[in-house]
Scaffold this active site. Structure first.
Site, PDB file in Angstrom:
ATOM      1  N   ASP A   1      -0.973  22.123  47.565  1.00 60.32           N
ATOM      2  CA  ASP A   1      -0.619  23.057  48.547  1.00 60.32           C
ATOM      3  C   ASP A   1      -0.195  24.137  48.060  1.00 60.32           C
ATOM      4  O   ASP A   1       0.199  24.437  46.521  1.00 60.32           O
ATOM      5  CB  ASP A   1       0.828  22.761  49.816  1.00 60.32           C
ATOM      6  CG  ASP A   1       1.694  21.747  48.386  1.00 60.32           C
ATOM      7  OD1 ASP A   1       1.124  21.648  47.529  1.00 60.32           O
ATOM      8  OD2 ASP A   1       2.766  22.080  48.388  1.00 60.32           O
TER       9      ASP A   1
ATOM     10  N   GLU B   1       3.413  19.155  48.503  1.00 60.13           N
ATOM     11  CA  GLU B   1       3.837  18.136  47.538  1.00 60.13           C
ATOM     12  C   GLU B   1       5.845  19.701  47.632  1.00 60.13           C
ATOM     13  O   GLU B   1       6.823  19.065  47.006  1.00 60.13           O
ATOM     14  CB  GLU B   1       3.402  18.697  45.955  1.00 60.13           C
ATOM     15  CG  GLU B   1       4.228  18.005  45.208  1.00 60.13           C
ATOM     16  CD  GLU B   1       5.974  18.913  44.416  1.00 60.13           C
ATOM     17  OE1 GLU B   1       6.789  18.323  44.024  1.00 60.13           O
ATOM     18  OE2 GLU B   1       4.960  19.976  44.494  1.00 60.13           O
TER      19      GLU B   1
END
Length: 389
Positions: A77, A135
């Site tokens: 991400d 994350e």
């Protein structure tokens, strides 16, 4: 032979990393990134499970020789930051960029996948590839990956973070707590609004809030062992609408970071006690929202020792003992369940303008670090398998 093979994969690593850098996606929204990863793995003939915990992917490479199962993880991400770099691979998505190296992590693990998928006949056991979403934002993607079976049958797990605070060619880690736990809290003080010239007829929530900010600063200095690192930060305070109006509400938001669970619980208790006590002292009401985030990331001693041996001998890296660092990582959840080690791979280089800190609008890495990260993950996996034959 390993290094030569990786050098041949380096151009495609760079190409993939730059593609991902141009097309970042926020946490829990990594659909196109996930599809890109799945396409690469499918073309390599790797068995995959998609949609794990949302947008995660589990890839499995089974060797032709008996052995244990090694999991390797990459996060995918990006962050809600406007890319301010001037380069041909700058983010093409307004307000979103890879400002923490996750694009590099994904490119590295794809190269590792290519390496092992081409050598199944010499591979012992199984390599489990975990491409994890989310994350950067609690509750994170690691727990949902675990709940979906990512660690089922796994004997050990390794992860890397490309890290600009240390120079390229260097790797660092430490046994025990490496990265901090992270919690968030929101405190709202409720007073009674009134005229700025008539404070006696009101209950000033801003004054109560200011007093509470100062009280909270005493937690680390007076309620935590001085030898136990901890941080309590008030990141924002909001109250009032005009200079001559006493505000009826004041809202504080902050974060807590530390390395031990008992310290974590002690800090939470003190925040709640001080908030309630300060509110009472000023005649205000109080509400507290406390959000528990990632636990401290704790490396296992035997796997850290493996890192110390392998990083220099097999991956050709200078090895440093890392200091404990306050950023948090949901890789911590994996390490709560299976042995492993999380390793920092140097990605800083002033000559390539890779000097900006993580989460900065001009963040970039020395892409040579990806070669080192891939080599380190492969070497760690092979060393573990060799010890278990």
């Amino acid at each position: 032979m390993r290094q030569e093979a990786l050098k041949s994969l380096f151009p495609i690593m760079v190409e993939r990393r730059r593609y991902l850098h141009r097309h970042p996606e926020l946490s829990f929204k990594e659909q196109k990134t996930s599809a890109y990863v799945a396409d690469v793995l499918t073309k390599l003939g790797i068995d995959i499970i998609v949609g794990v915990g949302g947008n995660g992917i589990i890839g499995t490479i089974r060797g032709q020789l008996p052995g244990k199962t090694v999991a390797l993880r990459a996060d995918m991400d990006a962050l809600p930051i406007q890319d301010e770099k001037t380069c041909d691979y700058a983010s093409q998505v307004p307000g979103v960029m890879h400002a923490c190296g996750h694009d590099g992590h994904t490119a590295v693990l794809l190269a590792v996948a290519e390496y092992f998928s081409a050598r199944k006949e010499a591979l012992h056991g199984e390599i489990r590839l975990l491409f994890q979403p989310a994350e950067e934002v609690c509750p994170g993607g690691a727990l949902s990956m675990i709940e979906a079976g990512a660690l089922d049958g796994v004997d050990v797990i390794y992860g890397v973070h490309l890290w600009t605070p240390i120079p390229v060619g260097t790797a660092a880690s430490r046994p025990g707590p490496l990265m901090a736990s992270t919690d968030e809290f929101f405190i709202e003080l409720s007073g009674r609004g009134g005229h700025g010239g008539m404070p006696h007829a009101a209950i000033d929530s801003v004054v109560a809030g200011a007093a509470l900010v100062m009280q909270l600063q005493s937690i680390v200095s007076r309620s935590v062992n001085p030898l136990d690192p901890a941080v309590v930060t008030i990141g924002s305070i909001h109250g009032g609408t005009a200079q001559n109006v006493i505000a009826d509400t004041c809202r504080l938001a902050g974060t807590v970071r530390c390395f031990h669970e008992e310290t974590r619980q002690r800090i939470r208790e003190r925040i709640e006690q001080l908030a309630q006590g300060t509110a009472q002292a000023y005649g205000a009401g109080v509400s507290i929202e406390y959000m528990t985030g990632y636990p401290s990331l704790v490396n296992h001693q035997p796997e850290f020792e493996r890192f110390e041996q392998i990083a220099a001998k097999e991956a050709g890296l200078a090895v440093e003992l890392s200091a404990q660092i306050m950023p948090a990582e949901d890789f911590a959840y994996y390490l709560q369940r299976v042995p492993g080690c999380f390793m920092l791979v140097g990605a800083g280089n002033p000559e390539k303008n890779a000097t900006y800190p993580h989460h900065h609008p001009k963040f970039d890495i020395d892409e040579d670090a990806m070669l080192h990260a891939a080599g380190l993950l492969i070497a760690m996996a092979q060393a573990f398998q060799s010890d278990r034959q």
